[in-house]
Design an enzyme around this catalytic site. Sequence first.
Site, PDB file in Angstrom:
ATOM      1  CG  ASP A  61      -2.277   0.564   0.973  1.00 25.92           C
ATOM      2  OD1 ASP A  61      -2.371   1.464   0.110  1.00 25.92           O
ATOM      3  OD2 ASP A  61      -3.243   0.151   1.636  1.00 25.92           O
ATOM      4  CG  ASP A  63      -9.335   2.246  -0.508  1.00 21.77           C
ATOM      5  OD1 ASP A  63      -8.877   1.102  -0.693  1.00 21.77           O
ATOM      6  OD2 ASP A  63      -8.750   3.111   0.161  1.00 21.77           O
TER       7      ASP A  63
HETATM    8  C1  GLA Z   1      -5.762   1.619   2.190  1.00 24.88           C
HETATM    9  C2  GLA Z   1      -6.147   0.478   1.268  1.00 24.88           C
HETATM   10  C3  GLA Z   1      -7.219  -0.345   1.909  1.00 24.88           C
HETATM   11  C4  GLA Z   1      -6.725  -0.872   3.234  1.00 24.88           C
HETATM   12  C5  GLA Z   1      -6.283   0.284   4.111  1.00 24.88           C
HETATM   13  C6  GLA Z   1      -5.623  -0.214   5.370  1.00 24.88           C
HETATM   14  O1  GLA Z   1      -6.796   2.533   2.304  1.00 24.88           O
HETATM   15  O2  GLA Z   1      -6.525   0.954   0.026  1.00 24.88           O
HETATM   16  O3  GLA Z   1      -7.594  -1.403   1.081  1.00 24.88           O
HETATM   17  O4  GLA Z   1      -5.665  -1.764   3.011  1.00 24.88           O
HETATM   18  O5  GLA Z   1      -5.364   1.123   3.449  1.00 24.88           O
HETATM   19  O6  GLA Z   1      -5.221   0.812   6.192  1.00 24.88           O
END
Ligand code: GLA
Length: 733
Positions: A470, A536
């Site tokens: 990420d 997301d």
């Molecule tokens: C980001 C990612 C999510 C999740 C969160 C965890 O927003 O896109 O899918 O993994 O971080 O903190």
Amino acid sequence: MTQLDLDPHPPAAGPGTAPQGRVLHLRAAGVSLVLDVPATSLPTVVHWGADLGELSAAALDDLVTAGRTARANNDLDVPQPPRVLPEQSWGWSGRPGLSGHRAGAAWSTRFVPTGVHVEERAEGGRLGLTAADRDAGLTLEVEAELLPSGLLRHRATVTNTAGPGEQPYEVAELALSLPVPPVATELFDLAGRWAKERVPQRRPLTFGSHVRENRRGRTGPDAPLVTALGPAGFGFRHGEVWAVHTAFSGNHRTVVERLSSGATTVSGAELLLPGEVRLATGEQYRTPWVYAAWSAEGLDGVAARFHDHLRSRPHHPRLPRPVVVNTWEAVYFDMDLDRLLELARAAAEVGAERYVLDDGWFRHRRSDDAGLGDWYVDEDVWPQGLHPLVDGVRALGLEFGLWVEPEMVNPDSDLARAHPDWILRGGDRLPPASRQQQVLDLGNPAAYEHVLGRLDAILSEHAISYLKWDHNRDLVEAGSGPVRAPGVHAQTLAVYRLLDELRARHPGVEIESCSSGGLRVDLEVLEHTDRVWASDCIDPLERQDIQRWTTQLLPPELIGSHVGASPSHTTHRSSDLSFRAGTALFASFGIETDLTRMDAGERAELTRWVALYKDVRELLHTGVVVRDDDHDPSYRVHGVVARDGSEALFAVVQTGTPDGSLTGRVRLPGLLPRAEYEVTAQEPGNDPAVRGGRDLPWLATGVRLNGRTLAAAGVTAPAMQPQQLLLLRVRRA
Ligand code: GLA
């Protein structure tokens, strides 16, 4: 391979000197690239578009002659064809290909070729050209390659060859250009924002520049992704289109420029911050690859070239894309071993194949306020380490995956307390926080080694098959080192190196590129990773469009898509399971909801969707993506057709409420025109009761029609409610 070594120091050619070199014709997959490669100036793209067939040397010379630009009154006395690297020294009045200077000097170049390497292949080929400007103390390398997919890619490298006593050469921008013919009058690209990535936009191609700049230090939700030019109204299935993609995950710039002469060029480049690239003697700067696709048949043709290219790479994922269960929207930061194991058992029951433990497992990470950088399993939460969970998951027959965010650090972390100087910043101040975090300076070798060491240790200790990598904030005022010099360029390259180093040490581990969802989606990051997390937002209504446009660049197997909860956690919109699952199906499928709280009926239905995914994933992950141009804006029709035309799976998706009460016809494009097909409803998800109780007569029996008829006349759309879809299975009779 033919090699044509030119005099490294030829006399400077004056305007009007007849070029002596060669005309190069590369052909692949219905595309021709004709380059005029003179001895005294940089090459010109004479033609990039439809295959011209076999052309003799004389015909190619005539093609060059036929394409020579005429001069109008008050023009310069020399013609100005758009060279691959436009230079003002030849009279080019548009954006120069190289902007830079050496303490105010050497700001305008005239590169003269010093060597040409041509590799003609059965499909496509490659031009490698070196050139020099002795006065400026620079050499240039141009690489242009027509790939077997018909995709063209190019990049350039500039080297400072001035003597050691000279000032460094500062590069402000280096970009190769491609010409687009006047038939292109409309410009298309994508924009977007977090959780609504890749929103299409169009405008007429007018005089001046269309400049898309990214200064976020990551590809961004609003990256143009694919910049396409074509005749007004070009669509998925019609219109000749010229398109480019700038393959870079840091700051970048894509420019379409139309000069008063009418010449239109398109270029992609890294966006360099002031002073970011200063070349000492012997140092060089290389641009990202820019990929370019021409298609006679609209945006689907462009997508097909990108997909074909990606699938031809030796490292493209070959194994069936596993069904993922991700813990994020299921448990968030609740790292309870029993609960996580219960989720794993439920995952195994519905048929999942990979279990990914998301954020929250490492030291101090009880919320998103703290802990980033402390890449040690949290001993308080996991007294026996991650092993009981990893072993439990694997005992159920699932692979284990783990979330990391290696480039980031929370000021509230042991790492930030120990190494405050490892944080990218423009001065004594910290950049504005984002999600309470800052960015580690991976251009700093000590910080880089530390992160590499921690990730390596975690991968070495546990049987981990997958990393969700990420990157949850923009790079803002990202200064590096004692003088806080701009650090995005070095950071971006360091991340690529880090990914490569880990993959080399742990070859079995797949990596997902996630960045606040879908903010790092580009062809270069995919040279170092194995799939992207598209957004997301897993609300299927939003996902329909996000995936529709992500497939403009990436094939479905590289796009992660999960079945979430209803109501959706990002939009609070409710939807049927069949809409959620039928949307995630056309991607690399997964589940991201608390399965342990799903009722038995829903779990059984989800199990059937997982089984369908396993049944169709080979088709979906090798076939050709087709999207019909929307005739009624409340419908979306898309599908995947097997490469040999033997079968297809389509989704007829109702996103809104049609104006008329009678449903119209939807067309199923992309099949073999003469072949006969059986079209039937694909279970699960074909429940007339769910669709409002109204049956569709032809669905009861199915229909048998040829591909031409299905593409031109189509079938009646079912009467559905908004947010419902029907899958159609099409098999050659
Ligand atoms: C980001 C990612 C999510 C999740 C969160 C965890 O927003 O896109 O899918 O993994 O971080 O903190």
